[in-house]
Design a protein around this motif. Structure first.
Motif, PDB file in Angstrom:
ATOM      1  N   UNK A 132     -63.952 -22.630   3.664  1.00 13.35           N
ATOM      2  CA  UNK A 132     -63.160 -21.485   4.140  1.00 13.35           C
ATOM      3  C   UNK A 132     -61.928 -21.268   3.259  1.00 13.35           C
ATOM      4  N   UNK A 133     -61.448 -20.038   3.224  1.00 11.44           N
ATOM      5  CA  UNK A 133     -60.200 -19.759   2.507  1.00 11.44           C
ATOM      6  C   UNK A 133     -59.339 -18.795   3.316  1.00 11.44           C
ATOM      7  N   UNK A 134     -58.044 -18.812   2.990  1.00  7.05           N
ATOM      8  CA  UNK A 134     -57.135 -17.899   3.694  1.00  7.05           C
ATOM      9  C   UNK A 134     -56.957 -16.647   2.852  1.00  7.05           C
ATOM     10  N   UNK A 135     -57.192 -15.503   3.480  1.00  3.27           N
ATOM     11  CA  UNK A 135     -57.096 -14.219   2.780  1.00  3.27           C
ATOM     12  C   UNK A 135     -55.887 -13.438   3.271  1.00  3.27           C
ATOM     13  N   UNK A 136     -55.050 -13.012   2.333  1.00  5.58           N
ATOM     14  CA  UNK A 136     -54.013 -12.027   2.647  1.00  5.58           C
ATOM     15  C   UNK A 136     -54.500 -10.697   2.078  1.00  5.58           C
ATOM     16  N   UNK A 146     -53.237 -22.613  11.029  1.00  6.94           N
ATOM     17  CA  UNK A 146     -54.589 -23.154  10.807  1.00  6.94           C
ATOM     18  C   UNK A 146     -54.498 -24.492  10.061  1.00  6.94           C
ATOM     19  N   UNK A 147     -53.538 -25.315  10.485  1.00  9.24           N
ATOM     20  CA  UNK A 147     -53.310 -26.602   9.815  1.00  9.24           C
ATOM     21  C   UNK A 147     -54.556 -27.480   9.871  1.00  9.24           C
ATOM     22  N   UNK A 148     -55.427 -27.266  10.880  1.00  7.60           N
ATOM     23  CA  UNK A 148     -56.636 -28.074  11.018  1.00  7.60           C
ATOM     24  C   UNK A 148     -57.764 -27.641  10.085  1.00  7.60           C
ATOM     25  N   UNK A 149     -57.589 -26.500   9.425  1.00  7.22           N
ATOM     26  CA  UNK A 149     -58.644 -25.981   8.546  1.00  7.22           C
ATOM     27  C   UNK A 149     -58.355 -26.381   7.106  1.00  7.22           C
ATOM     28  N   UNK A 150     -59.329 -26.928   6.423  1.00 13.78           N
ATOM     29  CA  UNK A 150     -59.122 -27.326   5.026  1.00 13.78           C
ATOM     30  C   UNK A 150     -59.518 -26.175   4.113  1.00 13.78           C
ATOM     31  N   UNK A 151     -58.542 -25.283   3.893  1.00 13.60           N
ATOM     32  CA  UNK A 151     -58.800 -24.127   3.040  1.00 13.60           C
ATOM     33  C   UNK A 151     -59.036 -24.567   1.599  1.00 13.60           C
ATOM     34  N   UNK A 152     -59.901 -23.820   0.907  1.00 11.50           N
ATOM     35  CA  UNK A 152     -60.151 -24.109  -0.513  1.00 11.50           C
ATOM     36  C   UNK A 152     -59.179 -23.351  -1.413  1.00 11.50           C
TER      37      UNK A 152
END
Lengths: 353, 215
Positions: free
Chosen positions: A132-136, A262-268
């Protein structure tokens, strides 16, 4: 597979052919974008009826050009995709209807694609980024923070409660008489301005959550400009710089919150998309956040920041690759154009088939 | 020549498939009344027409489409579809005005007559077809002006006939897509491109007021 994509949701008439190989690597075989900036510049913004008229006049030529540039006949593409929303309904209807007619006549599967999903998946076309990744997503029409978990699996962490960031740039440019589109012009004038001279608010900054608000900032710029009028060149530069600094601060504050949420998510990666992502001050600020979190920052190339059809073709290719072979896509032949179509309402392709 | 005709300019979504040569042979025709939803209805309707007619889309030699005047959104559905079909099938598309389609649907009825369509806002889309010579240029005019532009002995056909105090008009509703196909088979695609005929400019005014005074 080769997918022909069509995008007509705002003021760009676009068509593209994108190839996706079995390993998930993408390649843009052609991408044609006809901007309507000229048609709308006198109005200081996009006029929906003018946009719809321009799309219908240009689209068939643009599609033919995209096929020609890719060296393909329509019969050789594997699927046809068009933006079905969200966006200006008149333009969406032109693009989606054209795609439906093409797909029917050529006997190809049709994909009605969400414009925001196109932006959300662009980083996989350019960088083969893993989930997963974080999108702005920051454009003239949208400002959202989205956790992208998979194709069709989007978690919206925040969105604007009033204006989009790009809209605030455009309106500031209009106020200052800088012309349209405003983003690049505000950025240019901000370079020689003093961002500290005018005290401007950072709406929602410091508050919990990852939602955005730009209406109050826009009003504050207007009031400051009115108080300082008549405006000299230095005044305009300083207002542009002050506004841009405030807008960037808002984007930074909200993006940091989204990462914390989303500290629990390991974004790439941290990914930016949309026209405002082309702004250097925005990109620099996002790089600092990414560095703090030990994440790479993925910025699409300039031509993929703004609206384009390659991202629409790519989103369809991603969906198609996940579908059981031979799955029936005739279902989209009566898909409506949707002015509003939230990204987090989408489903993964298995469920849709 | 096999012509596929599309009309989405008004309160119906209509298609017809017809062959024109020494005689006319209608292969299929579907007319569904609807105020909205043309964009969703059209392609499934095409599919149905061709399945029922038992012919392939590839056998179509020309696309005829009504280009307006009418609903802006509606006419763009038809024009977009027609242009895309023309591209996919590599055949010409020809634009047929609603005035021309109505004239065609009247068959051998002799001019002079005028086609008057309700444009709302107390306005009328008008085209005069005199007894001799070329048809007049289509225009959008106020109800008042329209009354003065039409000769007293002239027949009025179209949805605005009642507005102009005449009782004719209803017989051309909804538009016959076979008439659209027939008109399309006659017209030269180079001279009648599939380009929208709005007759009205978009509602938009240049904005100069929003900016703050400069030195």
């Amino acid at each position: 597979m080769n997918v022909l994509g069509i995008e007509t949701s705002c003021d760009e008439t676009a068509a593209a052919v994108v190839h996706r190989d079995a390993n998930g690597a993408g390649e843009i075989r052609s991408s044609v974008v006809l901007s309507q900036i000229e048609e709308h510049s006198a109005f200081g913004g996009v006029v929906p009826e003018i946009a719809a008229r321009a799309h219908v006049e240009a689209l068939d030529r643009i599609i033919a050009a995209a096929l020609h540039d890719a060296g393909l006949e329509l019969a050789e593409v594997d699927a046809i995709a068009a933006t079905a929303g969200p966006g200006l309904i008149g333009g969406l209807i032109v693009g989606l209807t054209s795609a439906k007619a093409l797909a029917w006549a050529a006997g190809k599967p049709l994909f009605a694609i969400n414009h925001l999903e196109g932006h959300a998946l662009t980083a996989r076309l350019t960088d083969q980024l893993a989930f997963p990744y974080l999108l702005l997503l920051v454009s003239g029409g949208h400002t959202q923070l989205v956790a992208v978990h998979g194709v069709g699996h989007y978690e919206r962490l925040g969105t604007t409660i009033d204006d989009a960031a790009g809209e605030a740039f455009d309106k500031t440019a209009k106020l200052l008489g800088l012309g349209y589109p405003g983003g690049p012009r505000v950025e240019q004038r901000a370079r020689s301005g003093n961002p500290e001279r005018f005290t401007l608010p950072r709406p929602l900054a410091g508050r919990p959550g990852a939602d955005f608000s730009f209406a109050g900032l826009k009003t504050a710029v207007r009031l400051a400009a009115e108080a300082a009028s008549p405006l000299s060149k230095v005044d305009v530069d300083d207002l542009a710089a002050g506004f841009q600094k405030a807008a960037v601060d808002c984007l930074v504050d909200r993006t940091r919150n989204a990462l914390a949420m989303s500290a629990g998510t390991r974004f790439t990666a941290l990914v930016a998309a949309g026209g405002v992502a082309a702004n250097k001050a925005v990109a620099n600020a996002l790089q600092a956040i990414a560095d703090d979190h030990g994440l790479p920052l993925v910025l699409p190339p300039l031509e993929l920041c703004g609206d384009n059809a390659a991202m629409i073709a790519w989103a369809a290719a991603e969906r198609m690759s996940l579908m059981p072979s031979g799955a029936d896509r005739a279902g989209d032949a009566d898909h409506p154009a949707l002015a509003r179509w939230p990204l987090d309402s989408l489903k993964p392709p298995q469920a849709a088939a | 020549m096999r012509v596929l005709a599309i009309d989405t300019t008004g309160p119906a979504c209509s298609i017809a498939l017809a062959d024109f040569g020494e005689s006319e042979s209608v292969r299929g025709c579907i007319v569904e009344l609807m105020q909205r939803g043309h964009a969703e209805a059209l392609v499934p309707m095409l599919d149905r027409l061709f399945v029922e007619a038992g012919v392939a889309a590839k056998s179509v030699e020309r696309i005829a489409v009504t280009v307006g005047p009418g609903s802006f959104t509606g006419l763009r559905v038809g024009v977009s579809a027609a242009r895309a079909l023309a591209l996919a099938l590599d055949v010409p598309a020809v634009g047929v005005s609603v005035f021309e389609a109505i004239r065609e649907s009247l068959g051998d009825q002799a001019p002079p007559f005028a086609v008057a369509l309700d444009a709302r806002r107390d306005e009328i889309y008008l085209q005069d077809f005199p007894a001799a010579g070329q048809a007049a240029k289509p225009v959008v005019v106020s109800l008042q002006d329209a009354a003065g532009m039409i000769p007293p002995d002239c027949h009025i056909v179209g949805t605005a006939a009642a507005l102009l105090g005449k009782d004719r008009g209803l017989e051309v509703f909804p538009l016959d897509p076979v008439a659209v196909a027939r008109a399309g088979s006659r017209l030269d695609p180079a001279l009648s491109p599939p380009r929208p005929l709005y007759l009205r400019k978009p509602d938009a005014k240049p904005q100069a007021h929003a900016r703050i005074a400069r030195v």
